[in-house]
Design an enzyme around this catalytic site. Structure first.
Site, PDB file in Angstrom:
ATOM      1  N   GLY A  77     -33.098-116.777  52.935  1.00 54.85           N
ATOM      2  CA  GLY A  77     -32.710-117.787  51.945  1.00 54.85           C
ATOM      3  C   GLY A  77     -33.134-117.403  50.533  1.00 54.85           C
ATOM      4  O   GLY A  77     -34.173-116.767  50.342  1.00 54.85           O
ATOM      5  N   ARG A 141     -28.935-112.773  56.421  1.00 53.87           N
ATOM      6  CA  ARG A 141     -29.898-113.089  57.480  1.00 53.87           C
ATOM      7  C   ARG A 141     -29.792-112.173  58.699  1.00 53.87           C
ATOM      8  O   ARG A 141     -30.292-112.521  59.763  1.00 53.87           O
ATOM      9  CB  ARG A 141     -29.706-114.546  57.916  1.00 53.87           C
ATOM     10  CG  ARG A 141     -30.175-115.575  56.873  1.00 53.87           C
ATOM     11  CD  ARG A 141     -30.388-116.932  57.505  1.00 53.87           C
ATOM     12  NE  ARG A 141     -30.718-117.961  56.535  1.00 53.87           N
ATOM     13  CZ  ARG A 141     -31.948-118.202  56.090  1.00 53.87           C
ATOM     14  NH1 ARG A 141     -32.955-117.470  56.517  1.00 53.87           N
ATOM     15  NH2 ARG A 141     -32.161-119.162  55.212  1.00 53.87           N
ATOM     16  N   ASP A 172     -40.274-114.077  59.111  1.00 54.75           N
ATOM     17  CA  ASP A 172     -39.503-113.295  60.088  1.00 54.75           C
ATOM     18  C   ASP A 172     -39.121-111.934  59.510  1.00 54.75           C
ATOM     19  O   ASP A 172     -39.242-110.904  60.187  1.00 54.75           O
ATOM     20  CB  ASP A 172     -38.225-114.046  60.499  1.00 54.75           C
ATOM     21  CG  ASP A 172     -38.526-115.203  61.455  1.00 54.75           C
ATOM     22  OD1 ASP A 172     -39.535-115.114  62.184  1.00 54.75           O
ATOM     23  OD2 ASP A 172     -37.760-116.185  61.460  1.00 54.75           O
ATOM     24  N   LYS A 198     -41.594-113.970  50.224  1.00 55.26           N
ATOM     25  CA  LYS A 198     -40.612-114.876  49.618  1.00 55.26           C
ATOM     26  C   LYS A 198     -40.334-116.056  50.513  1.00 55.26           C
ATOM     27  O   LYS A 198     -40.254-115.880  51.724  1.00 55.26           O
ATOM     28  CB  LYS A 198     -39.315-114.076  49.402  1.00 55.26           C
ATOM     29  CG  LYS A 198     -38.133-114.909  49.029  1.00 55.26           C
ATOM     30  CD  LYS A 198     -36.934-114.745  49.979  1.00 55.26           C
ATOM     31  CE  LYS A 198     -37.141-115.351  51.337  1.00 55.26           C
ATOM     32  NZ  LYS A 198     -35.952-115.469  52.174  1.00 55.26           N
ATOM     33  N   THR A 199     -40.234-117.212  50.053  1.00 60.58           N
ATOM     34  CA  THR A 199     -39.560-118.358  50.663  1.00 60.58           C
ATOM     35  C   THR A 199     -39.951-119.623  49.905  1.00 60.58           C
ATOM     36  O   THR A 199     -41.135-119.857  49.623  1.00 60.58           O
ATOM     37  CB  THR A 199     -39.834-118.563  52.174  1.00 60.58           C
ATOM     38  OG1 THR A 199     -39.186-119.778  52.575  1.00 60.58           O
ATOM     39  CG2 THR A 199     -41.286-118.683  52.569  1.00 60.58           C
ATOM     40  N   ASP A 201     -39.952-122.341  51.148  1.00 58.15           N
ATOM     41  CA  ASP A 201     -40.618-123.226  52.116  1.00 58.15           C
ATOM     42  C   ASP A 201     -42.141-123.208  51.974  1.00 58.15           C
ATOM     43  O   ASP A 201     -42.824-124.119  52.440  1.00 58.15           O
ATOM     44  CB  ASP A 201     -40.249-122.838  53.553  1.00 58.15           C
ATOM     45  CG  ASP A 201     -38.792-123.126  53.868  1.00 58.15           C
ATOM     46  OD1 ASP A 201     -38.074-123.567  52.950  1.00 58.15           O
ATOM     47  OD2 ASP A 201     -38.375-122.905  55.014  1.00 58.15           O
TER      48      ASP A 201
HETATM   49  P1  FBP Z   1     -36.079-118.580  54.182  1.00 58.88           P
HETATM   50  O1  FBP Z   1     -37.138-118.976  55.167  1.00 58.88           O
HETATM   51  O2  FBP Z   1     -35.240-117.451  54.620  1.00 58.88           O
HETATM   52  O3  FBP Z   1     -36.676-118.339  52.822  1.00 58.88           O
HETATM   53  O4  FBP Z   1     -35.087-119.803  53.988  1.00 58.88           O
HETATM   54  C1  FBP Z   1     -35.573-121.098  53.889  1.00 58.88           C
HETATM   55  C2  FBP Z   1     -34.478-122.108  53.722  1.00 58.88           C
HETATM   56  O5  FBP Z   1     -34.203-122.344  52.363  1.00 58.88           O
HETATM   57  C3  FBP Z   1     -34.876-123.405  54.436  1.00 58.88           C
HETATM   58  O6  FBP Z   1     -35.588-124.248  53.574  1.00 58.88           O
HETATM   59  C4  FBP Z   1     -33.556-123.922  54.913  1.00 58.88           C
HETATM   60  O7  FBP Z   1     -33.674-124.679  56.094  1.00 58.88           O
HETATM   61  C5  FBP Z   1     -32.776-122.694  55.205  1.00 58.88           C
HETATM   62  O8  FBP Z   1     -33.270-121.705  54.339  1.00 58.88           O
HETATM   63  C6  FBP Z   1     -31.292-122.866  55.005  1.00 58.88           C
HETATM   64  O9  FBP Z   1     -30.651-121.699  55.385  1.00 58.88           O
HETATM   65  P2  FBP Z   1     -29.188-121.282  54.918  1.00 58.88           P
HETATM   66  O10 FBP Z   1     -29.314-120.767  53.526  1.00 58.88           O
HETATM   67  O11 FBP Z   1     -28.850-120.180  55.851  1.00 58.88           O
HETATM   68  O12 FBP Z   1     -28.315-122.483  54.988  1.00 58.88           O
END
Ligand code: FBP
Length: 547
Positions: A77, A141, A172, A198-199, A201
């Site tokens: 993400g 991803r 991951d 990075k994230t 979250d």
């Molecule tokens: P990462 O863990 O890859 O940084 O992504 C987090 C996130 O933004 C979450 O908060 C959310 O649930 C998810 O990605 C959404 O994923 P997508 O962009 O595939 O819809």
């Protein structure tokens, strides 16, 4: 590319670097490390990258290094500041030797496997300095986990003469970066792999990684908008706003936003799980706040909900686990069932306990729980409308109480989901500086021949001059966890700690915030101006670091 006035002004911003990275740098090795748990198992799986020492960079003597080619991947993400990691990496390798080259793999780890890449020249880098988004090379991803993928990747790395690969990703992706580092080391390929945390979250953090980048900016963007909603709410005084916030698993974003805006209710998934609360318990808690405020004549309020909540409600977790297994082994048959019959089909197939819970869910949410899983096998919680699920159930509960003669006032709900709005925002000064430093640090780890390390920049609640740059062996963050029925080495996810300062601060105030209308309106991120307005880290980090 047409640019806004802010983008033009922002392009000239020179991110701050820790003092130690400003000139020539030397690596100082610390003590040997071990994994946070399951040491024997992790050591066996990572014979070449286990136990390596912590690295800290200090000012050193200038040395002339040969030019090096480096590859970079953005994984998962989007998170504000990714472009600054890349520009810091670029400037770092160029400072070591002006003939060094940086290659970006397109659309995430898939770009490495498919040999889809571009050279990132200074013209391109300059276009993206201090901007949000991952669009410079795109993200994806695709999971890098199979040896065929590693070998395919090695072909292009060798063809381009790439000495090191930097993977910018969450827990991951960094786990996979470590597996890749180990594989390339075991095969003596000479290719190093470095990770960057990075994230949005905020759940990739530990003793050596203070925070993941993007969390700061994303939370500030959400808090600005929640603040605006609270002001609207307090002006019209007729709606309850149910606001779901991203955070696939941990509730750090919801908690940080709560600390910033002081809402009437904020649910923290980790607390729900620890207290073994049912969905009805959560609903009753919210409905009680609604009724109590109504008794004071306040038929309005705000409720923050972490998007991962459903997976933390023990009964829902069991339902989702059974659904995951069932859908994984009956995908073909399920895809043949007409949409209108899918709900009944699932109800018939599940165990009695889970079937009863599934049947009690509103139609929309039940359907959302059966949508496709992400490549890591996770339910895509961003697609589940938990905010609607909760508000519908609160309305039902209030109606029941009303029928029993209790005063519940008027209840009208509005729904919001904030996630994508914040992931590509222009990075705050904190993220701009932190990311640039992480990228620059990665270049120094590469120059020092390191592999299997994550770039680490600490002490970030102090002025940037005093930040500590270095590297942490990724194996140090690992433990064994069951994934898809098998024990796997993974980076331990950092959930909200109920005995940590951020949660305790929130818990001490929440009853007061529930009843008073003591909203805070943080306003938009400021890029230019006094440091107390522009450079403050998150409240979470400030509370965690205030020892
Ligand atoms: P990462 O863990 O890859 O940084 O992504 C987090 C996130 O933004 C979450 O908060 C959310 O649930 C998810 O990605 C959404 O994923 P997508 O962009 O595939 O819809």
């Amino acid at each position: 590319m047409t640019k806004s006035a802010l983008q033009i002004a922002r392009a000239a911003y020179q991110p701050k670097l820790p003092k130690a990275l400003k000139g020539a740098v030397k690596a100082v090795e610390g003590a040997a490390t071990q994994s946070v748990a399951d040491q024997e198992a992790i050591k066996k799986l990572f014979p070449n990258t286990y136990g390596m020492p912590l690295i800290k960079f200090e000012a050193g003597e200038a040395v002339k290094l040969p030019a090096m080619n480096v590859g970079v991947i953005l994984s998962g993400g989007q998170a504000p500041g990714g472009h600054n990691v890349i520009s810091g990496l670029f400037d770092g390798i160029k400072a070591l030797n002006a003939d060094s080259k940086l290659y970006g793999f397109i659309l995430g780890p898939g770009g490495l496997v498919d040999h889809n890449y571009m050279e990132l020249t200074s013209d391109i880098i300059d276009e993206y300095r201090n901007t949000g988004g991952f669009d410079i090379i795109g993200s994806g991803r695709t999971k890098l986990e199979k040896e065929e993928q590693f070998d395919k990747g090695l072909e292009i790395l060798k063809e381009l003469g790439i000495k090191a690969l930097v993977i910018i990703g969450g827990d991951d992706s960094n786990t996979n970066a470590c597996v890749l580092a180990e594989y390339y080391a075991a095969k003596n390929t000479g290719v190093q792999v470095i990770g960057c945390p990075k994230t949005i979250d905020g759940d990739l953090k530990n003793e050596m990684i203070e925070t993941s980048f993007g969390f700061d900016t994303a939370c500030k963007v959400y808090s600005e908008v929640i603040g605006n909603i609270q002001r609207d709410c307090n002006s019209a005084r007729k709606y309850w706003h149910f606001i779901k916030l991203m955070g696939r698993s941990a509730s750090h974003i919801a908690l940080e936003c709560a600390l910033q805006v002081q809402p009437n209710v904020c649910i923290i998934s980790e607390e729900v799980e620890t207290k073994d609360m049912s969905l009805d318990d959560v609903v009753t808690y919210i409905a009680q706040v609604v009724a109590d405020r109504a008794a004071q004549g306040n038929n309005f309020g705000t409720v923050l909900i972490p998007e991962g909540l459903v997976e933390f409600i023990p009964a829902m977790k069991r339902l989702i686990a059974e659904l995951n297994d069932f859908l994984a082994s009956n995908a073909e048959e399920f895809s043949q069932i007409k949409k209108s019959h899918q709900r009944d089909y699932i109800i018939r197939k599940l165990s009695p306990e889970n079937s009863a819970i599934y049947a009690s869910l509103p139609e929309g949410v039940a359907r959302q729980l059966t949508l496709d899983r992400d490549p890591h096998g996770n339910v895509q919680v961003s697609l589940i409308e938990t905010e609607k699920l909760l508000s519908e159930m609160v309305a039902t509960k209030l109606a029941t109480w009303k029928a029993e003669g209790k005063y519940v006032g008027k209840f009208a709900a509005q729904h919001h989901f904030f996630g994508y709005e914040g992931r590509c925002a222009a990075p705050s000064n904190y993220d701009a500086d932190y990311c640039y430093s992480l990228g620059y640090t990665a270049s120094m780890l590469i120059a020092n021949g390191k592999t299997g390390y994550m770039s680490s920049v600490r002490n970030t609640t102090a002025p940037a001059e005093e930040w500590i740059a270095g590297g942490v062996p990724i194996t140090m963050m690992m433990n064994m966890e069951r994934r898809h029925g098998e024990m796997k080495p993974v980076i331990q996810k950092a959930l909200v700690k109920l005995d940590g300062a951020p949660f305790k601060t929130f818990a001490a105030m929440r009853d007061q915030w529930a009843m008073t209308t003591d909203y805070v309106y943080p306003g938009p991120i400021q890029y230019f101006g006094p440091t107390e307005v522009c450079d403050q880290p998150t409240k979470t980090l400030q509370l965690e670091q205030a020892k």
